[in-house]
Scaffold this motif. Structure first.
Motif, PDB file in Angstrom:
ATOM      1  N   SER A 165       0.846  -1.202   0.000  1.00  0.00           N
ATOM      2  CA  SER A 165       0.000   0.000   0.000  1.00  0.00           C
ATOM      3  C   SER A 165       0.879   1.248   0.000  1.00  0.00           C
ATOM      4  N   LEU A 166       0.273   2.332  -0.407  1.00  0.00           N
ATOM      5  CA  LEU A 166       0.980   3.607  -0.402  1.00  0.00           C
ATOM      6  C   LEU A 166       1.385   3.979   1.032  1.00  0.00           C
ATOM      7  N   ASP A 167       0.518   3.658   2.003  1.00  0.00           N
ATOM      8  CA  ASP A 167       0.830   3.925   3.411  1.00  0.00           C
ATOM      9  C   ASP A 167       2.099   3.205   3.847  1.00  0.00           C
ATOM     10  N   GLN A 168       2.246   1.950   3.446  1.00  0.00           N
ATOM     11  CA  GLN A 168       3.443   1.192   3.807  1.00  0.00           C
ATOM     12  C   GLN A 168       4.690   1.813   3.177  1.00  0.00           C
ATOM     13  N   LEU A 169       4.547   2.281   1.962  1.00  0.00           N
ATOM     14  CA  LEU A 169       5.694   2.842   1.245  1.00  0.00           C
ATOM     15  C   LEU A 169       6.187   4.133   1.889  1.00  0.00           C
ATOM     16  N   ILE A 170       5.256   4.968   2.294  1.00  0.00           N
ATOM     17  CA  ILE A 170       5.675   6.266   2.828  1.00  0.00           C
ATOM     18  C   ILE A 170       5.601   6.325   4.352  1.00  0.00           C
TER      19      ILE A 170
END
Length: 194
Positions: A57-62
């Motif tokens: 997910s984008l959350d995990q990436l950032i």
């Protein structure tokens, strides 16, 4: 920022070189290197491509970067507030100190110059007040905490909220007194032809 570490971790997990990753998300190898070495930050399109490619997910990436971004935004607001406050303080002191010398030496032109200085000071005062309202700071304790980049805890905040009505009355009375004094001095100077 942690985005560089995250990109490198997931790139290595997929056993991709910087060049291969760059080809897959339509950027240059140098761009990947800049992201991983935290010299630049990916745009939203690249972040979406990276999260899709890495299957996360984008959350995990950032992760971790959002809080840092919020702190950076707050830091910018604090610096802006401190800068406006300093300019306002200097102009306010100058408008008080310069009134009599301007009127004595330049007569009517001095009053005009002082009025212009006063209007500029007033403009900066309005900007400071607007900044205070945008950041929800009203009392001296809140202003000091904000200018140091801190926030008050909830109990302190409630105590300060209780002080706000009294401060409004005090500001109103102070403004009326200052206006009366300035008008009186101006009237005396005009009456005696100074």
């Amino acid at each position: 920022m942690e985005i560089g570490t995250q990109i490198k971790k997931y790139r290595n997990a997929l056993e991709l070189s910087q060049e291969e990753l760059a080809d897959k998300i339509y950027v240059t190898r140098q761009t990947i290197s800049n992201w991983e070495n935290q010299r630049s930050y990916p745009d939203i399109h690249s972040l979406l491509l990276l999260s899709s490619l890495f299957n996360i997910s984008l959350d995990q990436l950032i992760k971790g970067d959002i809080e840092m971004m919020k702190q950076e935004i707050d830091k910018d607001e604090v610096e802006k507030f401190n800068h406006l406050s300093m300019i306002f303080a200097i102009l306010f002191i100058a408008s008080i100190v310069m009134f009599v010398p301007l009127v004595v030496f330049l007569k009517i032109y001095g009053i005009i110059i002082w009025a212009i200085l006063f209007l500029i000071t007033l403009g900066f005062g309005i900007k400071v007040e607007r900044s205070k309202k945008e950041n929800d700071i009203h009392t001296y304790k809140e202003i000091v905490a904000f200018s140091e980049g801190k926030l008050l805890d909830e109990i302190q905040r409630q105590r300060e909220v209780g002080k706000r009505p009294y401060q409004f009355v005090l500001k109103l009375i102070s403004g009326a007194c200052i206006g009366t004094i300035i008008a009186g001095i101006a009237a005396l100077l005009v009456k005696y032809g100074v």
